[in-house]
Motif scaffolding. Sequence first.
Motif, PDB file in Angstrom:
ATOM      1  N   VAL A  69       0.883  -1.418  -0.049  1.00 57.79           N
ATOM      2  CA  VAL A  69      -0.058  -0.076  -0.028  1.00 57.79           C
ATOM      3  C   VAL A  69       0.915   1.320  -0.085  1.00 57.79           C
ATOM      4  CG1 VAL A  69      -1.797   1.157   1.488  1.00 57.79           C
ATOM      5  CG2 VAL A  69      -1.809  -1.131   0.807  1.00 57.79           C
ATOM      6  N   TRP A  70       1.953   1.133   0.673  1.00 54.27           N
ATOM      7  CA  TRP A  70       2.903   2.529   0.671  1.00 54.27           C
ATOM      8  C   TRP A  70       3.536   2.517  -0.398  1.00 54.27           C
ATOM      9  CZ3 TRP A  70       8.263   1.830   3.852  1.00 54.27           C
ATOM     10  CH2 TRP A  70       8.959   2.989   3.769  1.00 54.27           C
ATOM     11  N   ASN A  71       3.743   1.502  -1.129  1.00 50.67           N
ATOM     12  CA  ASN A  71       4.582   1.572  -2.631  1.00 50.67           C
ATOM     13  C   ASN A  71       3.508   2.134  -3.619  1.00 50.67           C
ATOM     14  OD1 ASN A  71       6.981   1.173  -2.113  1.00 50.67           O
ATOM     15  ND2 ASN A  71       6.679  -1.213  -2.122  1.00 50.67           N
ATOM     16  N   ASN A  72       2.155   1.549  -3.438  1.00 51.25           N
ATOM     17  CA  ASN A  72       0.983   1.887  -4.361  1.00 51.25           C
ATOM     18  C   ASN A  72       0.734   3.557  -4.333  1.00 51.25           C
ATOM     19  OD1 ASN A  72       0.592  -0.567  -5.404  1.00 51.25           O
ATOM     20  ND2 ASN A  72      -1.056  -1.131  -4.024  1.00 51.25           N
ATOM     21  N   ALA A  73       0.710   4.000  -2.935  1.00 51.00           N
ATOM     22  CA  ALA A  73       0.489   5.178  -2.555  1.00 51.00           C
ATOM     23  C   ALA A  73       1.332   6.491  -3.016  1.00 51.00           C
ATOM     24  CB  ALA A  73       0.321   5.375  -1.151  1.00 51.00           C
ATOM     25  N   LYS A  74       2.768   5.897  -3.061  1.00 49.97           N
ATOM     26  CA  LYS A  74       3.736   6.767  -3.796  1.00 49.97           C
ATOM     27  C   LYS A  74       3.497   6.804  -5.140  1.00 49.97           C
ATOM     28  CE  LYS A  74       7.081   4.672  -1.221  1.00 49.97           C
ATOM     29  NZ  LYS A  74       8.256   4.346  -0.484  1.00 49.97           N
ATOM     30  N   THR A  75       3.342   5.669  -5.891  1.00 48.38           N
ATOM     31  CA  THR A  75       3.146   5.603  -7.203  1.00 48.38           C
ATOM     32  C   THR A  75       1.987   6.611  -7.689  1.00 48.38           C
ATOM     33  OG1 THR A  75       3.980   3.551  -7.396  1.00 48.38           O
ATOM     34  CG2 THR A  75       2.621   4.110  -9.302  1.00 48.38           C
ATOM     35  N   ILE A  76       0.871   6.578  -6.945  1.00 46.45           N
ATOM     36  CA  ILE A  76      -0.224   7.127  -7.182  1.00 46.45           C
ATOM     37  C   ILE A  76      -0.053   8.874  -6.985  1.00 46.45           C
ATOM     38  CG2 ILE A  76      -2.764   8.006  -6.609  1.00 46.45           C
ATOM     39  CD1 ILE A  76      -3.099   4.855  -5.770  1.00 46.45           C
ATOM     40  N   ALA A  77       0.690   9.073  -5.722  1.00 47.18           N
ATOM     41  CA  ALA A  77       1.059  10.304  -5.506  1.00 47.18           C
ATOM     42  C   ALA A  77       1.983  10.998  -6.388  1.00 47.18           C
ATOM     43  CB  ALA A  77       1.705  10.450  -3.990  1.00 47.18           C
ATOM     44  N   ALA A  78       2.636  10.404  -7.169  1.00 46.89           N
ATOM     45  CA  ALA A  78       3.547  10.829  -8.281  1.00 46.89           C
ATOM     46  C   ALA A  78       2.974  11.887  -9.234  1.00 46.89           C
ATOM     47  CB  ALA A  78       4.510   9.830  -8.666  1.00 46.89           C
ATOM     48  N   THR A  79       1.839  11.489  -9.600  1.00 47.31           N
ATOM     49  CA  THR A  79       1.081  12.321 -10.431  1.00 47.31           C
ATOM     50  C   THR A  79      -0.238  13.315  -9.803  1.00 47.31           C
ATOM     51  OG1 THR A  79      -0.724  10.369 -10.756  1.00 47.31           O
ATOM     52  CG2 THR A  79       1.380  10.309 -11.815  1.00 47.31           C
ATOM     53  N   GLU A  80      -0.187  13.438  -8.447  1.00 43.22           N
ATOM     54  CA  GLU A  80      -0.993  14.020  -7.908  1.00 43.22           C
ATOM     55  C   GLU A  80      -0.561  15.198  -7.068  1.00 43.22           C
ATOM     56  OE1 GLU A  80      -4.377  13.676  -8.317  1.00 43.22           O
ATOM     57  OE2 GLU A  80      -4.081  11.652  -9.200  1.00 43.22           O
ATOM     58  N   LYS A  81      -0.872  16.373  -6.940  1.00 42.85           N
ATOM     59  CA  LYS A  81      -0.237  17.500  -6.264  1.00 42.85           C
ATOM     60  C   LYS A  81      -0.591  17.162  -4.536  1.00 42.85           C
ATOM     61  CE  LYS A  81      -0.208  20.959  -9.926  1.00 42.85           C
ATOM     62  NZ  LYS A  81      -0.834  22.050 -10.507  1.00 42.85           N
ATOM     63  N   ALA A  82      -0.288  16.339  -4.274  1.00 45.23           N
ATOM     64  CA  ALA A  82      -0.544  16.095  -2.817  1.00 45.23           C
ATOM     65  C   ALA A  82       0.747  16.020  -1.774  1.00 45.23           C
ATOM     66  CB  ALA A  82      -0.968  14.573  -2.670  1.00 45.23           C
ATOM     67  N   ASP A  83       0.370  16.262  -0.611  1.00 52.09           N
ATOM     68  CA  ASP A  83       1.485  16.179   0.262  1.00 52.09           C
ATOM     69  C   ASP A  83       1.890  14.756   0.604  1.00 52.09           C
ATOM     70  OD1 ASP A  83       2.888  16.345   2.969  1.00 52.09           O
ATOM     71  OD2 ASP A  83       2.146  18.216   3.378  1.00 52.09           O
ATOM     72  N   LEU A  84       2.944  14.465   0.140  1.00 52.83           N
ATOM     73  CA  LEU A  84       3.637  13.130   0.026  1.00 52.83           C
ATOM     74  C   LEU A  84       4.148  12.387   1.458  1.00 52.83           C
ATOM     75  CD1 LEU A  84       4.636  10.625  -1.566  1.00 52.83           C
ATOM     76  CD2 LEU A  84       6.903  11.570  -1.551  1.00 52.83           C
ATOM     77  N   PHE A  85       4.313  13.458   2.365  1.00 53.87           N
ATOM     78  CA  PHE A  85       4.498  13.295   4.028  1.00 53.87           C
ATOM     79  C   PHE A  85       3.147  12.606   4.567  1.00 53.87           C
ATOM     80  CE2 PHE A  85       5.222  14.932   8.573  1.00 53.87           C
ATOM     81  CZ  PHE A  85       6.141  13.883   8.831  1.00 53.87           C
ATOM     82  N   ILE A  86       2.265  13.271   4.366  1.00 48.81           N
ATOM     83  CA  ILE A  86       0.941  12.662   4.722  1.00 48.81           C
ATOM     84  C   ILE A  86       0.674  11.566   4.118  1.00 48.81           C
ATOM     85  CG2 ILE A  86      -1.648  13.338   4.956  1.00 48.81           C
ATOM     86  CD1 ILE A  86      -0.855  16.291   5.492  1.00 48.81           C
ATOM     87  N   VAL A  87       0.869  11.449   3.024  1.00 51.12           N
ATOM     88  CA  VAL A  87       0.372  10.270   2.183  1.00 51.12           C
ATOM     89  C   VAL A  87       1.195   9.124   2.595  1.00 51.12           C
ATOM     90  CG1 VAL A  87       0.639   9.089   0.109  1.00 51.12           C
ATOM     91  CG2 VAL A  87      -0.458  11.322   0.040  1.00 51.12           C
ATOM     92  N   GLU A  88       2.432   9.202   2.793  1.00 47.92           N
ATOM     93  CA  GLU A  88       3.360   8.171   3.434  1.00 47.92           C
ATOM     94  C   GLU A  88       3.057   7.590   4.732  1.00 47.92           C
ATOM     95  OE1 GLU A  88       7.381   7.476   2.207  1.00 47.92           O
ATOM     96  OE2 GLU A  88       7.311   9.455   1.128  1.00 47.92           O
ATOM     97  N   LEU A  89       2.885   8.628   5.472  1.00 46.53           N
ATOM     98  CA  LEU A  89       2.553   8.140   7.113  1.00 46.53           C
ATOM     99  C   LEU A  89       1.135   7.313   7.107  1.00 46.53           C
ATOM    100  CD1 LEU A  89       3.967  11.356   9.259  1.00 46.53           C
ATOM    101  CD2 LEU A  89       4.789   8.878   8.856  1.00 46.53           C
ATOM    102  N   ALA A  90       0.275   8.130   6.444  1.00 45.84           N
ATOM    103  CA  ALA A  90      -1.063   7.594   6.431  1.00 45.84           C
ATOM    104  C   ALA A  90      -1.288   6.030   5.885  1.00 45.84           C
ATOM    105  CB  ALA A  90      -2.084   8.396   5.758  1.00 45.84           C
ATOM    106  N   ALA A  91      -0.479   5.755   4.748  1.00 51.78           N
ATOM    107  CA  ALA A  91      -0.377   4.554   4.404  1.00 51.78           C
ATOM    108  C   ALA A  91       0.391   3.529   5.210  1.00 51.78           C
ATOM    109  CB  ALA A  91       0.567   4.548   2.896  1.00 51.78           C
ATOM    110  N   LEU A  92       1.315   3.967   5.836  1.00 54.75           N
ATOM    111  CA  LEU A  92       1.900   3.014   6.756  1.00 54.75           C
ATOM    112  C   LEU A  92       1.124   2.798   8.033  1.00 54.75           C
ATOM    113  CD1 LEU A  92       5.586   4.723   6.764  1.00 54.75           C
ATOM    114  CD2 LEU A  92       5.043   2.303   6.240  1.00 54.75           C
ATOM    115  N   LEU A  93       0.247   4.020   8.411  1.00 53.47           N
ATOM    116  CA  LEU A  93      -0.338   3.520   9.791  1.00 53.47           C
ATOM    117  C   LEU A  93      -1.560   3.060   9.376  1.00 53.47           C
ATOM    118  CD1 LEU A  93       1.226   6.796  11.242  1.00 53.47           C
ATOM    119  CD2 LEU A  93       1.248   4.435  12.052  1.00 53.47           C
ATOM    120  N   HIS A  94      -2.365   3.058   8.112  1.00 59.18           N
ATOM    121  CA  HIS A  94      -3.733   2.728   7.957  1.00 59.18           C
ATOM    122  C   HIS A  94      -4.426   1.605   8.515  1.00 59.18           C
ATOM    123  CE1 HIS A  94      -2.637   0.045   4.756  1.00 59.18           C
ATOM    124  NE2 HIS A  94      -3.858  -0.425   4.807  1.00 59.18           N
ATOM    125  N   ASP A  95      -3.412   0.445   8.758  1.00 60.24           N
ATOM    126  CA  ASP A  95      -3.910  -0.612   9.397  1.00 60.24           C
ATOM    127  C   ASP A  95      -3.391  -1.060  11.041  1.00 60.24           C
ATOM    128  OD1 ASP A  95      -5.994  -1.718   7.968  1.00 60.24           O
ATOM    129  OD2 ASP A  95      -4.616  -2.995   6.610  1.00 60.24           O
TER     130      ASP A  95
END
Length: 224
Positions: free
Chosen positions: A40-66
């Motif tokens: 999920v972390w890797n998927n999130a980084k792949t998706i975020a690469a094409t979006e104007k998102a905060d990568l710090f938040i994306v990575e932490l949320a992906a790591l902690l989501h479960d």
Amino acid sequence: MSNYKTMLTQQEIIDQTATHVQALLSGEGSGHDWWHILRVWNNAKTIAATEKADLFIVELAALLHDIGDHKFHNGDETIGPRMATEWLTQLKVEDNIIATIVAIIKELSFKGAGTTSDMSSLEGCIVQDADRLDAIGAIGIARTFAYGGHKNREIYNPHISPELHNSFEAYKSSTAPTINHFYEKLLLLKDRMHTKTARALAEQRHKFMEVYLEQFYAEWEGKL
């Protein structure tokens, strides 16, 4: 990345979080283990690469989501957000960042075919897409049967029809055979992706599940 004022750098926070989650979830056997988090972390980084998102938040949320999935805590939906809050507070992450990440964790879960799972941030959309990608395709099939076995569910029972649940409580309390889960969740996810990148990735995974089910029923009926 944005410049959050913490004692640790953003990369140090991410690295420490990854180590923490790996220690908590390694060896888990239901398909909700560290390797799921990593994908999920890797998927999130792949998706975020094409979006104007905060990568710090994306990575932490992906790591902690479960980190505290309600499925393994008697349906308690407060444990995951609480564990994430305690961990991020310990790392001195800013309160507004913690609030965004906790909101993502609270909103993320699929809640039934007849319900909605709206995300309140772009970062949440990305992490939800990343999590849902890992629920479909070849890995999604493997995880579905791993979880079904973990819950002592039948693989398939032709006398029990799938149910499109209209509430999260009904969805959580279901004990239906594993094959039903394809119709109650997995086959619905392709059309519920938020981002263009996730929609493209979901197409092939969705088709693989359809082919798998065709093969399954053919074998079940003794035609192959």
